[in-house]
Design a protein around this motif. Structure first.
Motif, PDB file in Angstrom:
ATOM      1  N   PRO A 114       0.865  -1.209   0.088  1.00 38.79           N
ATOM      2  CA  PRO A 114       0.124   0.163  -0.006  1.00 38.79           C
ATOM      3  C   PRO A 114       0.738   1.262   0.023  1.00 38.79           C
ATOM      4  O   PRO A 114       2.139   1.150   0.246  1.00 38.79           O
ATOM      5  N   GLU A 115       0.255   2.431  -0.269  1.00 38.29           N
ATOM      6  CA  GLU A 115       0.775   3.713  -0.340  1.00 38.29           C
ATOM      7  C   GLU A 115       0.973   4.132   1.146  1.00 38.29           C
ATOM      8  O   GLU A 115       0.463   3.390   2.167  1.00 38.29           O
ATOM      9  N   GLN A 116       1.716   5.192   1.429  1.00 36.56           N
ATOM     10  CA  GLN A 116       1.872   5.663   2.861  1.00 36.56           C
ATOM     11  C   GLN A 116       0.746   5.818   3.737  1.00 36.56           C
ATOM     12  O   GLN A 116      -0.333   6.237   3.168  1.00 36.56           O
ATOM     13  N   LEU A 117       0.713   5.905   5.034  1.00 33.71           N
ATOM     14  CA  LEU A 117      -0.026   6.292   5.974  1.00 33.71           C
ATOM     15  C   LEU A 117       0.331   7.357   6.680  1.00 33.71           C
ATOM     16  O   LEU A 117       1.500   7.483   7.290  1.00 33.71           O
ATOM     17  N   ILE A 118      -0.369   8.418   6.605  1.00 36.74           N
ATOM     18  CA  ILE A 118      -0.046   9.903   7.121  1.00 36.74           C
ATOM     19  C   ILE A 118      -1.048  10.056   8.195  1.00 36.74           C
ATOM     20  O   ILE A 118      -2.164   9.988   8.434  1.00 36.74           O
ATOM     21  N   SER A 119      -0.180  10.444   9.272  1.00 40.92           N
ATOM     22  CA  SER A 119      -0.730  10.707  10.747  1.00 40.92           C
ATOM     23  C   SER A 119      -0.811  12.167  10.901  1.00 40.92           C
ATOM     24  O   SER A 119       0.115  13.059  11.293  1.00 40.92           O
ATOM     25  N   ALA A 120      -2.092  12.715  10.548  1.00 42.49           N
ATOM     26  CA  ALA A 120      -2.077  14.315  10.566  1.00 42.49           C
ATOM     27  C   ALA A 120      -2.244  14.693  11.846  1.00 42.49           C
ATOM     28  O   ALA A 120      -2.775  14.007  12.722  1.00 42.49           O
ATOM     29  N   GLY A 121      -2.135  16.197  11.956  1.00 40.96           N
ATOM     30  CA  GLY A 121      -2.126  16.781  13.274  1.00 40.96           C
ATOM     31  C   GLY A 121      -3.469  16.446  14.004  1.00 40.96           C
ATOM     32  O   GLY A 121      -4.581  16.755  13.317  1.00 40.96           O
ATOM     33  N   GLY A 122      -3.763  16.107  15.375  1.00 41.66           N
ATOM     34  CA  GLY A 122      -4.846  16.134  16.048  1.00 41.66           C
ATOM     35  C   GLY A 122      -5.471  14.694  15.933  1.00 41.66           C
ATOM     36  O   GLY A 122      -6.573  14.464  16.452  1.00 41.66           O
ATOM     37  N   SER A 123      -5.023  13.852  15.075  1.00 42.84           N
ATOM     38  CA  SER A 123      -5.552  12.614  14.958  1.00 42.84           C
ATOM     39  C   SER A 123      -4.981  11.647  15.891  1.00 42.84           C
ATOM     40  O   SER A 123      -3.966  11.675  16.408  1.00 42.84           O
ATOM     41  N   GLU A 124      -5.934  10.569  16.096  1.00 42.71           N
ATOM     42  CA  GLU A 124      -5.522   9.158  16.843  1.00 42.71           C
ATOM     43  C   GLU A 124      -5.782   8.146  15.963  1.00 42.71           C
ATOM     44  O   GLU A 124      -6.985   7.822  15.924  1.00 42.71           O
ATOM     45  N   LEU A 125      -5.160   7.293  15.788  1.00 44.71           N
ATOM     46  CA  LEU A 125      -5.299   6.002  15.142  1.00 44.71           C
ATOM     47  C   LEU A 125      -4.270   4.837  15.537  1.00 44.71           C
ATOM     48  O   LEU A 125      -3.061   4.982  15.857  1.00 44.71           O
ATOM     49  N   SER A 126      -5.158   3.636  15.580  1.00 42.92           N
ATOM     50  CA  SER A 126      -4.162   2.423  15.938  1.00 42.92           C
ATOM     51  C   SER A 126      -4.414   1.747  14.937  1.00 42.92           C
ATOM     52  O   SER A 126      -5.533   1.327  14.334  1.00 42.92           O
ATOM     53  N   VAL A 127      -3.234   1.116  14.339  1.00 45.56           N
ATOM     54  CA  VAL A 127      -3.062   0.276  13.383  1.00 45.56           C
ATOM     55  C   VAL A 127      -2.696  -1.099  13.500  1.00 45.56           C
ATOM     56  O   VAL A 127      -1.485  -0.946  14.263  1.00 45.56           O
ATOM     57  N   SER A 128      -3.084  -2.130  13.202  1.00 46.71           N
ATOM     58  CA  SER A 128      -2.676  -3.391  13.568  1.00 46.71           C
ATOM     59  C   SER A 128      -2.700  -4.289  12.150  1.00 46.71           C
ATOM     60  O   SER A 128      -3.950  -4.206  11.545  1.00 46.71           O
ATOM     61  N   ALA A 129      -1.569  -4.899  11.981  1.00 48.32           N
ATOM     62  CA  ALA A 129      -1.475  -5.767  10.747  1.00 48.32           C
ATOM     63  C   ALA A 129      -1.005  -7.101  11.446  1.00 48.32           C
ATOM     64  O   ALA A 129      -0.099  -7.273  12.357  1.00 48.32           O
ATOM     65  N   ARG A 130      -1.828  -8.167  10.949  1.00 49.58           N
ATOM     66  CA  ARG A 130      -1.441  -9.553  11.641  1.00 49.58           C
ATOM     67  C   ARG A 130      -1.433 -10.597  10.215  1.00 49.58           C
ATOM     68  O   ARG A 130      -2.555 -10.400   9.553  1.00 49.58           O
ATOM     69  N   VAL A 131      -0.442 -11.115   9.943  1.00 45.56           N
ATOM     70  CA  VAL A 131      -0.107 -12.045   8.941  1.00 45.56           C
ATOM     71  C   VAL A 131       0.123 -13.331   9.211  1.00 45.56           C
ATOM     72  O   VAL A 131       1.012 -13.665  10.308  1.00 45.56           O
ATOM     73  N   ASP A 132      -0.519 -14.262   8.647  1.00 46.99           N
ATOM     74  CA  ASP A 132      -0.583 -15.778   9.234  1.00 46.99           C
ATOM     75  C   ASP A 132      -0.036 -16.558   7.626  1.00 46.99           C
ATOM     76  O   ASP A 132      -0.829 -16.361   6.862  1.00 46.99           O
ATOM     77  N   LEU A 133       1.061 -17.361   7.768  1.00 47.81           N
ATOM     78  CA  LEU A 133       1.486 -18.009   6.683  1.00 47.81           C
ATOM     79  C   LEU A 133       1.531 -19.394   7.108  1.00 47.81           C
ATOM     80  O   LEU A 133       1.935 -19.898   8.182  1.00 47.81           O
ATOM     81  N   ARG A 134       1.618 -19.980   6.165  1.00 43.24           N
ATOM     82  CA  ARG A 134       1.620 -21.647   6.118  1.00 43.24           C
ATOM     83  C   ARG A 134       2.381 -22.180   4.980  1.00 43.24           C
ATOM     84  O   ARG A 134       2.520 -21.691   3.877  1.00 43.24           O
ATOM     85  N   GLY A 135       3.207 -23.108   5.792  1.00 43.05           N
ATOM     86  CA  GLY A 135       4.246 -24.028   4.919  1.00 43.05           C
ATOM     87  C   GLY A 135       4.964 -23.099   4.019  1.00 43.05           C
ATOM     88  O   GLY A 135       5.954 -22.118   4.497  1.00 43.05           O
ATOM     89  N   ASP A 136       4.965 -23.066   2.551  1.00 42.50           N
ATOM     90  CA  ASP A 136       5.832 -22.731   1.863  1.00 42.50           C
ATOM     91  C   ASP A 136       5.561 -20.974   1.288  1.00 42.50           C
ATOM     92  O   ASP A 136       5.749 -20.854  -0.059  1.00 42.50           O
ATOM     93  N   ALA A 137       4.611 -20.609   1.957  1.00 47.48           N
ATOM     94  CA  ALA A 137       4.070 -19.354   1.460  1.00 47.48           C
ATOM     95  C   ALA A 137       5.099 -18.168   1.607  1.00 47.48           C
ATOM     96  O   ALA A 137       6.139 -18.079   2.047  1.00 47.48           O
ATOM     97  N   ARG A 138       4.795 -17.430   0.446  1.00 45.78           N
ATOM     98  CA  ARG A 138       5.878 -16.376   0.127  1.00 45.78           C
ATOM     99  C   ARG A 138       5.076 -14.929   0.414  1.00 45.78           C
ATOM    100  O   ARG A 138       3.812 -14.885   0.253  1.00 45.78           O
ATOM    101  N   LEU A 139       5.942 -14.013   0.943  1.00 45.22           N
ATOM    102  CA  LEU A 139       5.328 -12.661   1.574  1.00 45.22           C
ATOM    103  C   LEU A 139       6.331 -11.599   1.105  1.00 45.22           C
ATOM    104  O   LEU A 139       7.503 -11.787   1.422  1.00 45.22           O
ATOM    105  N   VAL A 140       5.662 -10.395   0.492  1.00 39.57           N
ATOM    106  CA  VAL A 140       6.401  -9.233   0.663  1.00 39.57           C
ATOM    107  C   VAL A 140       5.411  -8.232   1.079  1.00 39.57           C
ATOM    108  O   VAL A 140       4.195  -8.176   0.759  1.00 39.57           O
ATOM    109  N   LEU A 141       5.752  -7.475   2.232  1.00 37.90           N
ATOM    110  CA  LEU A 141       4.872  -6.687   3.089  1.00 37.90           C
ATOM    111  C   LEU A 141       5.824  -5.333   3.084  1.00 37.90           C
ATOM    112  O   LEU A 141       6.667  -5.411   3.878  1.00 37.90           O
ATOM    113  N   ARG A 142       5.247  -4.169   2.829  1.00 34.84           N
ATOM    114  CA  ARG A 142       5.635  -2.912   2.930  1.00 34.84           C
ATOM    115  C   ARG A 142       4.822  -2.091   3.891  1.00 34.84           C
ATOM    116  O   ARG A 142       3.458  -2.004   3.694  1.00 34.84           O
TER     117      ARG A 142
END
Length: 255
Positions: A114-142
Motif C-alpha cells: 500500500p501507499e503511505q499512512l499519514i498521521s495528520a495533526g490532531g488525529s488518533e489512530l491505532s493500526v494493527s496488521a496480522r499475517v498468518d503464513l503456512r508452509g512455503d507461503a511467500r510474502l512481501v509486505l511494506r
C-alpha cells in the motif's frame, strides 16, 4: 458490518484469491464497503492485482476499518492502494482503528504494497496488521508511515505488526509515536527526529537454504534476518520520497 454510527464509520473489505487451475489467479471474493473500495487491475502472468481505493476521507476519529485478504494454495496476489491513507481528527470522540488481516496458504504468494499512512495533526489512530503464513507461503509486505503533513505536528499513532508462520512468530512489534506516546519516541534511540519510517518484510522458502546476513543499508536503514526464512528491513527518512527509494532498493536486492 458496513455503516455510520455516532461513534464513526464501520467498514470491512475482503479479498480472496484462488488458483484458477489454468495458470492464473481468480478472485471469488472482492468486496468493499463504505470508504474501502476494491478494484481489480491488469495483472502479470499468474498474478492477480487489486487496488484499494479510498472512497471517503479518513480514517477519522471513531472509525473502525478492516481489510482482510486470503490467498489460497498456488494463488498469487498483489495488493496496492491508489493514494496515501490520511488519518484525520473527526467529530466522533476516540481513536480510529485500522486493522489488516492477511492469510497465505502453503504455496500461495502475497505482495502487500500500500501507499503511505499519514498521521495528520490532531488525529488518533491505532493500526494493527496480522499475517498468518503456512508452509512455503511467500510474502512481501511494506509499511510506510509519515508523521504529520508538511509543516504539521503529527497525531498520535500506534502501530502493531505480527507475522506468524505455521503458528510460530517471525515478528511481533509495536511502536507508538506522537502526542501521548511514551517518552523517547522522537529521541535518538527511536526516530531521531525523522518523520518518515518504514519496514519491509520478505518471506521466501529459499531463505531456509541461505538467509541474507544482517547489514546496514545506508545511514538510517538496516536489514535483519528473522527466526525463519524471512528478513526485515527497517528505515528512517526525512520524507516519504526518500523512504520509498530506500525500501524499493532493498526489495530489488531481495527478490
Amino acid at each position: 458490518m458496513d455503516g455510520v454510527t455516532t461513534a464513526g464509520v464501520r467498514a470491512t473489505a475482503r479479498i480472496e484469491a484462488r488458483d484458477d487451475g489454468r495458470g492464473g489467479t481468480s478472485l471469488p471474493v472482492l468486496e468493499g464497503q463504505g470508504p474501502l473500495a476494491l478494484r481489480r487491475t491488469r495483472g502479470s502472468g499468474s498474478e492477480a492485482r487489486v487496488m484499494l481505493v479510498g472512497a471517503m476521507s479518513g480514517p477519522l476519529g471513531g472509525d473502525h476499518l478492516v481489510v482482510e485478504a486470503r490467498v489460497g494454495p498456488g494463488a498469487r496476489l498483489r495488493v496496492g492502494s491508489v493514494a496515501a491513507t490520511i488519518a484525520l481528527p473527526g467529530q466522533a470522540k476516540g481513536e480510529a482503528r485500522y486493522d489488516v488481516r492477511l492469510d497465505v496458504a502453503d504455496g500461495g504468494e502475497l505482495c502487500w504494497l500500500p501507499e503511505q499512512l499519514i498521521s495528520a495533526g490532531g488525529s488518533e489512530l491505532s493500526v494493527s496488521a496480522r499475517v498468518d503464513l503456512r508452509g512455503d507461503a511467500r510474502l512481501v509486505l511494506r509499511e510506510e508511515q509519515v508523521l504529520g503533513r508538511v509543516g504539521e505536528e503529527p497525531g498520535r499513532l500506534t502501530s502493531r505488526l505480527t507475522v506468524r508462520r505455521d503458528g510460530r512468530a517471525l515478528l511481533e512489534q509495536e511502536l507508538a509515536c506522537g502526542p501521548g506516546a511514551p517518552g523517547g519516541w522522537d529521541g535518538p534511540a527511536v526516530l531521531a527526529g525523522y518523520r518518515a519510517l518504514g519496514q519491509l518484510i520478505v518471506v521466501r522458502p529459499e531463505f531456509e537454504r541461505e538467509l541474507p546476513a544482517a547489514r546496514p543499508l545506508g545511514e538510517h536503514a538496516s536489514l535483519t534476518p528473522l527466526a525463519g526464512p524471512a528478513v526485515l528491513v527497517t528505515a528512517l527518512a526525512p520524507d516519504a520520497l526518500v523512504l520509498r527509494r530506500v525500501l524499493d532498493e532493498a526489495l530489488r536486492e531481495l527478490t
